[in-house]
Design a protein around this motif. Structure first.
Motif, PDB file in Angstrom:
ATOM      1  N   LYS A  85       0.632  -1.398  -0.332  1.00 31.44           N
ATOM      2  CA  LYS A  85       0.114  -0.148  -0.413  1.00 31.44           C
ATOM      3  C   LYS A  85       0.689   1.440  -0.247  1.00 31.44           C
ATOM      4  O   LYS A  85       0.474   2.454  -0.532  1.00 31.44           O
ATOM      5  CB  LYS A  85      -0.911  -0.094   1.217  1.00 31.44           C
ATOM      6  CG  LYS A  85      -2.753   0.269   1.083  1.00 31.44           C
ATOM      7  CD  LYS A  85      -3.276   0.156   1.609  1.00 31.44           C
ATOM      8  CE  LYS A  85      -4.700   0.108   1.952  1.00 31.44           C
ATOM      9  NZ  LYS A  85      -4.968  -1.092   1.217  1.00 31.44           N
ATOM     10  N   ARG A  89       1.031   4.177  -2.873  1.00 31.37           N
ATOM     11  CA  ARG A  89       0.478   5.205  -2.901  1.00 31.37           C
ATOM     12  C   ARG A  89       1.132   6.386  -2.927  1.00 31.37           C
ATOM     13  O   ARG A  89       1.605   7.669  -3.756  1.00 31.37           O
ATOM     14  CB  ARG A  89      -0.136   5.607  -1.139  1.00 31.37           C
ATOM     15  CG  ARG A  89      -0.915   4.889  -0.996  1.00 31.37           C
ATOM     16  CD  ARG A  89      -1.804   4.929   0.382  1.00 31.37           C
ATOM     17  NE  ARG A  89      -2.993   4.722   0.807  1.00 31.37           N
ATOM     18  CZ  ARG A  89      -3.638   3.942   1.846  1.00 31.37           C
ATOM     19  NH1 ARG A  89      -2.666   4.288   2.912  1.00 31.37           N
ATOM     20  NH2 ARG A  89      -4.827   2.780   2.397  1.00 31.37           N
ATOM     21  N   LYS A  90       3.168   5.913  -2.725  1.00 28.63           N
ATOM     22  CA  LYS A  90       4.228   6.962  -3.206  1.00 28.63           C
ATOM     23  C   LYS A  90       3.836   6.973  -4.690  1.00 28.63           C
ATOM     24  O   LYS A  90       4.368   8.165  -5.108  1.00 28.63           O
ATOM     25  CB  LYS A  90       4.687   6.123  -2.504  1.00 28.63           C
ATOM     26  CG  LYS A  90       6.142   6.991  -2.059  1.00 28.63           C
ATOM     27  CD  LYS A  90       7.415   6.630  -1.927  1.00 28.63           C
ATOM     28  CE  LYS A  90       8.486   7.312  -1.906  1.00 28.63           C
ATOM     29  NZ  LYS A  90       9.223   8.040  -3.423  1.00 28.63           N
ATOM     30  N   LEU A 123       2.362  12.226   1.810  1.00 25.15           N
ATOM     31  CA  LEU A 123       2.500  10.991   1.849  1.00 25.15           C
ATOM     32  C   LEU A 123       2.243  10.970   3.346  1.00 25.15           C
ATOM     33  O   LEU A 123       1.260   9.846   3.862  1.00 25.15           O
ATOM     34  CB  LEU A 123       3.711  10.779   1.406  1.00 25.15           C
ATOM     35  CG  LEU A 123       4.243   9.619   1.543  1.00 25.15           C
ATOM     36  CD1 LEU A 123       3.355   8.305   0.851  1.00 25.15           C
ATOM     37  CD2 LEU A 123       5.741   9.574   1.353  1.00 25.15           C
ATOM     38  N   TYR A 125      -0.141  12.520   4.883  1.00 28.92           N
ATOM     39  CA  TYR A 125      -1.734  12.792   4.571  1.00 28.92           C
ATOM     40  C   TYR A 125      -2.368  11.205   4.612  1.00 28.92           C
ATOM     41  O   TYR A 125      -3.038  10.663   5.418  1.00 28.92           O
ATOM     42  CB  TYR A 125      -2.669  13.433   4.228  1.00 28.92           C
ATOM     43  CG  TYR A 125      -4.338  13.167   4.133  1.00 28.92           C
ATOM     44  CD1 TYR A 125      -5.323  13.874   4.941  1.00 28.92           C
ATOM     45  CD2 TYR A 125      -4.983  12.387   3.048  1.00 28.92           C
ATOM     46  CE1 TYR A 125      -6.131  14.068   5.350  1.00 28.92           C
ATOM     47  CE2 TYR A 125      -6.612  12.480   3.914  1.00 28.92           C
ATOM     48  CZ  TYR A 125      -6.677  13.274   4.846  1.00 28.92           C
ATOM     49  OH  TYR A 125      -8.119  12.594   4.660  1.00 28.92           O
ATOM     50  N   SER A 126      -1.682  10.321   3.639  1.00 28.88           N
ATOM     51  CA  SER A 126      -2.397   9.477   3.504  1.00 28.88           C
ATOM     52  C   SER A 126      -1.695   8.255   5.031  1.00 28.88           C
ATOM     53  O   SER A 126      -2.226   7.188   4.806  1.00 28.88           O
ATOM     54  CB  SER A 126      -1.404   8.616   2.365  1.00 28.88           C
ATOM     55  OG  SER A 126       0.032   8.016   1.999  1.00 28.88           O
ATOM     56  N   PHE A 130      -5.034   6.564   6.690  1.00 29.84           N
ATOM     57  CA  PHE A 130      -4.876   5.544   6.323  1.00 29.84           C
ATOM     58  C   PHE A 130      -5.884   4.498   5.543  1.00 29.84           C
ATOM     59  O   PHE A 130      -5.894   3.775   4.642  1.00 29.84           O
ATOM     60  CB  PHE A 130      -4.319   5.115   7.532  1.00 29.84           C
ATOM     61  CG  PHE A 130      -2.937   3.720   6.584  1.00 29.84           C
ATOM     62  CD1 PHE A 130      -1.824   3.897   6.060  1.00 29.84           C
ATOM     63  CD2 PHE A 130      -3.492   2.415   5.921  1.00 29.84           C
ATOM     64  CE1 PHE A 130      -1.297   3.383   5.455  1.00 29.84           C
ATOM     65  CE2 PHE A 130      -2.901   1.202   5.329  1.00 29.84           C
ATOM     66  CZ  PHE A 130      -1.382   1.946   5.148  1.00 29.84           C
ATOM     67  N   GLY A 133      -6.736   7.164   2.357  1.00 31.12           N
ATOM     68  CA  GLY A 133      -5.163   6.900   1.425  1.00 31.12           C
ATOM     69  C   GLY A 133      -5.412   8.234   1.118  1.00 31.12           C
ATOM     70  O   GLY A 133      -5.498   9.463   1.224  1.00 31.12           O
ATOM     71  N   TYR A 134      -4.557   7.861  -0.185  1.00 25.53           N
ATOM     72  CA  TYR A 134      -4.230   9.455  -1.417  1.00 25.53           C
ATOM     73  C   TYR A 134      -5.118   8.547  -2.902  1.00 25.53           C
ATOM     74  O   TYR A 134      -5.066   7.750  -3.348  1.00 25.53           O
ATOM     75  CB  TYR A 134      -2.936   9.612  -1.845  1.00 25.53           C
ATOM     76  CG  TYR A 134      -2.792  10.469  -2.560  1.00 25.53           C
ATOM     77  CD1 TYR A 134      -3.005  11.612  -2.483  1.00 25.53           C
ATOM     78  CD2 TYR A 134      -2.668  10.180  -4.577  1.00 25.53           C
ATOM     79  CE1 TYR A 134      -2.584  12.387  -3.702  1.00 25.53           C
ATOM     80  CE2 TYR A 134      -2.463  10.949  -5.171  1.00 25.53           C
ATOM     81  CZ  TYR A 134      -2.768  12.522  -4.918  1.00 25.53           C
ATOM     82  OH  TYR A 134      -2.525  13.542  -5.978  1.00 25.53           O
ATOM     83  N   CYS A 135      -5.685   9.602  -2.687  1.00 25.39           N
ATOM     84  CA  CYS A 135      -6.932   9.573  -4.588  1.00 25.39           C
ATOM     85  C   CYS A 135      -6.624  10.381  -5.472  1.00 25.39           C
ATOM     86  O   CYS A 135      -6.124  11.650  -5.043  1.00 25.39           O
ATOM     87  CB  CYS A 135      -8.345   9.928  -3.750  1.00 25.39           C
ATOM     88  SG  CYS A 135      -8.703   8.655  -3.152  1.00 25.39           S
TER      89      CYS A 135
END
Length: 327
Positions: A85, A89-90, A123, A125-126, A130, A133-135
């Motif tokens: 994950k 995300r990164k 990153l 914030y993700s 958790f 995450g990131y979108c």
């Protein structure tokens, strides 16, 4: 600036938050004071907080931010190989930040430190949220906040406050987005029956052509300065916390004759809406949205299902450290 200071008492409390929000709603904010005003509008600062309390908040929140950031900074390459994950995300953030608002001098050029800040905040914030995450699109929402505040920690916490309102836009089931598009459909039915009937006849009632508008709050429809002005108007929640939906209706109403006369189907309509980017008169649309909101009144509010973003309760005190946090 001179007008801004008149809203505070001697210890720094806002004396009339409704009057302040009304003033921002009708006049926007001078760029030099946006950093402080936005912190109030987003709920990072409580209206009844003092100068001393806000200074203390910034100090505590900076330490908290560094703690969260350290969670991903301390991940070794070996750990990263086994942390799917995190890698995913990164990778998404790496791709998005290098194409976010690079035409602005603030983000322009190779090895731009502000692009690095954008990356690090997203990153972090993700890890902070958790589950979400990131979108894609989150970098669009953070970019103006970092541009205005110029501070990593404060940008992060203002972004956290914004995502408290807009986070449902990015849920995997897209329920938050579907709820808002449904509300637009009901508002058009209420406020512009000819346009509603046309969309109904041409299978356009899903309103997916408004998806980008709602997801990132018209970020790609206006030039940067106008986007910031629109956002601060929306953040006041002065007439309605759902004014952005009335903005959608206002834009569609202004284009109604063209849409109907050219007999646009869904694909043509989607292309047409996307091509409106950069060609929308913000002042006119805001005036129209205000008028529509007032005209719709309680009937308009009834068109918007309970829980529709950004209707989450704003707890201004939630960001303030409690005694247990200090201990």
């Amino acid at each position: 600036m001179r007008e801004w200071v008149t809203f505070f008492d001697s210890e720094g409390r806002v004396t009339d938050s409704e009057a302040l929000r009304k003033r921002v709603f009708y006049g926007g904010v001078e760029h030099l004071i946006r950093k402080e005003v936005w912190a109030f509008l987003l709920g990072y600062y409580a209206y009844d907080s003092t100068y001393a309390e806000r200074e203390y908040l910034r100090s505590v929140k900076k330490s908290e931010y560094e703690t969260i950031k350290n969670q991903w900074e301390s991940i070794s390459p070996q750990q990263a190989k086994k942390f799917t994950k995190f890698r995913e995300r990164k990778g998404l953030i790496d791709k998005d930040v290098v194409r976010t608002d690079r035409s602005l001098s603030f983000y322009d050029g190779d090895d731009n430190p502000n692009v690095c800040l954008l990356h690090d905040i997203l990153l972090t914030y993700s890890f902070y949220n958790f589950d979400l995450g990131y979108c894609q699109g989150m970098s669009d929402l953070l970019s103006p906040i970092l541009y205005v505040t110029g501070d990593e920690s404060e940008s992060f916490w203002c972004f956290v406050s914004l995502m408290e309102r807009l986070g449902p836009n990015f849920n995997r089931d897209q329920n938050g987005m579907h709820t808002q598009l449904f509300a637009i459909s009901k508002l058009v039915e209420l406020l512009d029956s000819p346009l509603h009937n046309y969309f109904k006849q041409h299978d356009c009632l899903n309103y997916f052509f408004c998806f980008r508008w709602v997801l990132i709050q018209f970020k790609r429809e206006f030039e940067y300065e106008k986007t910031m002005r629109l956002w601060e108007v929306l953040w006041t929640h002065y007439l309605s916390e759902h004014l952005h939906l009335y903005v959608c209706v206002a834009i569609l109403k202004r284009q109604r004759n063209k849409i109907i006369s050219e007999r646009m189907d869904f694909d043509t309509l989607l292309r047409f809406i996307n091509e409106l980017s950069g060609h929308i008169d913000l002042d006119a649309v805001l005036r129209d949205a205000e008028a529509l909101c007032i005209c719709a009144g309680e009937n308009g509010a009834a068109c918007i299902p309970p829980g529709t973003p950004p209707s989450l309760p704003i707890d201004n005190g939630s960001l303030y450290p409690q005694e247990d946090d200090v201990l």
